[in-house]
Design an enzyme around this catalytic site. Sequence first.
Site, PDB file in Angstrom:
ATOM      1  N   LYS A 209      -0.134  -8.245  13.874  1.00  0.00           N
ATOM      2  CA  LYS A 209       1.177  -8.795  14.231  1.00  0.00           C
ATOM      3  C   LYS A 209       1.805  -7.958  15.346  1.00  0.00           C
ATOM      4  CE  LYS A 209       5.639  -9.679  12.053  1.00  0.00           C
ATOM      5  NZ  LYS A 209       6.366  -9.857  10.794  1.00  0.00           N
ATOM      6  N   GLU A 215      -4.902   1.890  12.686  1.00  0.00           N
ATOM      7  CA  GLU A 215      -6.239   1.549  12.167  1.00  0.00           C
ATOM      8  C   GLU A 215      -6.860   0.428  12.996  1.00  0.00           C
ATOM      9  OE1 GLU A 215      -3.498   1.853  10.428  1.00  0.00           O
ATOM     10  OE2 GLU A 215      -3.870   2.978   8.573  1.00  0.00           O
ATOM     11  N   GLY A 269       3.809  -9.957   7.423  1.00  0.00           N
ATOM     12  CA  GLY A 269       2.368  -9.683   7.402  1.00  0.00           C
ATOM     13  C   GLY A 269       1.678 -10.227   6.159  1.00  0.00           C
ATOM     14  N   ARG A 270       2.238  -9.943   4.989  1.00  0.00           N
ATOM     15  CA  ARG A 270       1.573 -10.339   3.734  1.00  0.00           C
ATOM     16  C   ARG A 270       1.746 -11.832   3.437  1.00  0.00           C
ATOM     17  NH1 ARG A 270       5.426  -6.722   3.243  1.00  0.00           N
ATOM     18  NH2 ARG A 270       7.339  -7.106   2.079  1.00  0.00           N
ATOM     19  N   GLU A 355       4.077  -4.646  -2.409  1.00  0.00           N
ATOM     20  CA  GLU A 355       4.737  -4.317  -1.141  1.00  0.00           C
ATOM     21  C   GLU A 355       6.066  -5.073  -1.034  1.00  0.00           C
ATOM     22  OE1 GLU A 355       2.804  -5.126   2.708  1.00  0.00           O
ATOM     23  OE2 GLU A 355       2.749  -2.988   3.048  1.00  0.00           O
ATOM     24  N   HIS A 386     -15.828  -6.246 -20.045  1.00  0.00           N
ATOM     25  CA  HIS A 386     -16.764  -5.181 -20.404  1.00  0.00           C
ATOM     26  C   HIS A 386     -16.304  -3.831 -19.881  1.00  0.00           C
ATOM     27  CE1 HIS A 386     -19.898  -7.816 -22.125  1.00  0.00           C
ATOM     28  NE2 HIS A 386     -19.240  -8.711 -21.406  1.00  0.00           N
ATOM     29  N   LYS A 514       2.734   7.242   7.684  1.00  0.00           N
ATOM     30  CA  LYS A 514       2.211   6.992   9.033  1.00  0.00           C
ATOM     31  C   LYS A 514       2.734   8.039  10.012  1.00  0.00           C
ATOM     32  CE  LYS A 514       2.455   1.924   8.954  1.00  0.00           C
ATOM     33  NZ  LYS A 514       3.030   0.795   9.669  1.00  0.00           N
TER      34      LYS A 514
HETATM   35  C1  G6Q Z   1       2.597  -6.719   5.331  1.00  0.00           C
HETATM   36  C2  G6Q Z   1       2.772  -5.479   6.022  1.00  0.00           C
HETATM   37  C3  G6Q Z   1       1.486  -4.780   6.427  1.00  0.00           C
HETATM   38  C4  G6Q Z   1       0.923  -5.258   7.751  1.00  0.00           C
HETATM   39  C5  G6Q Z   1      -0.103  -4.245   8.222  1.00  0.00           C
HETATM   40  C6  G6Q Z   1      -0.747  -4.648   9.513  1.00  0.00           C
HETATM   41  O1  G6Q Z   1       3.491  -7.435   4.989  1.00  0.00           O
HETATM   42  O2  G6Q Z   1       3.649  -5.635   7.064  1.00  0.00           O
HETATM   43  O3  G6Q Z   1       0.479  -4.867   5.452  1.00  0.00           O
HETATM   44  O4  G6Q Z   1       0.377  -6.528   7.617  1.00  0.00           O
HETATM   45  O5  G6Q Z   1       0.486  -3.002   8.350  1.00  0.00           O
HETATM   46  O6  G6Q Z   1       0.198  -4.773  10.516  1.00  0.00           O
HETATM   47  P1  G6Q Z   1      -0.131  -5.473  11.862  1.00  0.00           P
HETATM   48  O7  G6Q Z   1      -0.508  -6.874  11.585  1.00  0.00           O
HETATM   49  O8  G6Q Z   1       1.095  -5.350  12.699  1.00  0.00           O
HETATM   50  O9  G6Q Z   1      -1.295  -4.719  12.462  1.00  0.00           O
END
Ligand code: G6Q
Length: 551
Positions: A209, A215, A269-270, A355, A386, A514
Amino acid sequence: MDRIDIKNMLQWQNLKQHYETEMKNIHLRDLFKNKNRFNKFSICDDNIGITFDYSKNIINYKTFKLLIDFVKALKIDEHIKKMFSGEKINWTENRAVLHTALRNKINNPVYIDGKDIMPKINVVLAKMKKFSDNIRSGKLLGFTGKKITDIVNIGIGGSSLGPKMVCEALKYYAKGPNVHFVSNIDSADIYETLKKLNPETVLFMIASKTFTTLETMTNALTAKQWLKDKLGNKALAYQFIALSTNKKNVKEFGINENNMFEFWDFVGGRYSLWSAIGLSIACYVGYDKFSELLEGAHYIDKHFLNTPYEKNMPIIMAILGFWYNNFYGASTYAILPYSQYLRSFPTYLQQADMESNGKTINIEGNRVNYETGPIIWGASGTNGQHSFYQLIHQGTKFIPSDFIGFTNPLEKIGDHHEKLMANYFAQTEALAFGLTKKEVIKNLKAAGFSSSNIEILAPYKIFEGNRPTNSILINNLTPKTLGALIALYEHKIFIQGLVWRINSFDQWGVELGKVLANVILTELKGHKKNRHDSSTKNLIEIFNFNKKISL
Ligand code: G6Q
């Protein structure tokens, strides 16, 4: 939201009193003496083929009414409308929350600041359709003219967990290229993924996003270098695309705007698998199936918006979770899908729920004086039986859980499915009703044990029962029912956030780590030393020292 202290509300007090005086010591065995219980506490939606049975919860008619009274008093309907109509309910980021618009199949206008956002959503959906069709048909080829056989989605958190879970869940329907998900900054992730792939037939989707995430950008640069080394710089234009909101950074990275699939800051994001972030899904199972996924979610959106609270599945899921979280002290909640295809559903929900609702500060900026979001965990069906089910059945912890199962298997092989589902039904029965001392003694006697052995063994074989469960029984695992299932949980989480008066749509809690990692990175690269506590300082020193000698 109005200023409210929820624990002082009459409706909370009523629930508290009801719990203390009537429910605390009641057993599901007693509650099930009411023969009408299943009818009262279940919803069968034949249109989509979902049965939601919540009768094995420790509630009676009065509990249910008091829980409904409580959410009604919070005027949650007003908040639901605000979300769907694009009000900026994510107040710490001043953003609307409109993942529902991404799957708004009736295409009625949805406004943010007076501007209809549906046209731009439809443009991106059309672009996703064209692209996924072309990749699947071989109209779009790699740089050397070969058909794309593998897609590598590079993204993390919300830019990975949703599409990964959906691709796994819909694997049965997949006819497109293989999909791989690289998320971890640990080089092992990208190394193990790339080593088995042919550079000529790989398409990289950089899913981010913000297009700034450490990462993802690190993995994306490694992938870029890998492709450049194998095929030269020009291959990038053919085999790299971006799924993002950040045009500027995408361009700087070297991806052309035509190869960018846009989404917007009103998509969290989620909650983004319904957006361009879902492009890997569309390529894997085909755009039509992706569209059916959206349709299923839209179906639940309408149910959520238009159904009275008493029959509203996400609202009921939310209030039951609230009941255990805030009155029974349940700190965890298990998600148990009886489907190998849904094995990543608990992991996906861990992010979606924790989250969203792992917060302590309420809308007025004050620390809450009650529990908020539970710890979500779980694993697929009989595998869990199990391992950790022992603790759910006989441990000291009180763990409510959701059992998700399907009436029909996607591929019928022998009696696998009947055996799987026999376990699904048996577990909720065992958890609810347990095994009394009397029953244990009777069983041991019938098995020929002596009285002295019976006396020793009996206590270990007793199951107290009274462990609450929801059963979500779905006719078939299809893109549509999967979309519906995900949306049920999304809305459950939203309602619980409203009940706890927290912002379910930000995630400041992931920031501090972070920032500190960036500071420490300079030290690991030997550039400078910072002040740390003695534990962190010594660990860094040992790391730097051993790194030198192992090199
Ligand atoms: C979700 C969070 C988080 C996000 C990641 C990746 O709701 O905001 O999990 O999706 O940190 O972020 P980017 O898509 O910006 O790389």
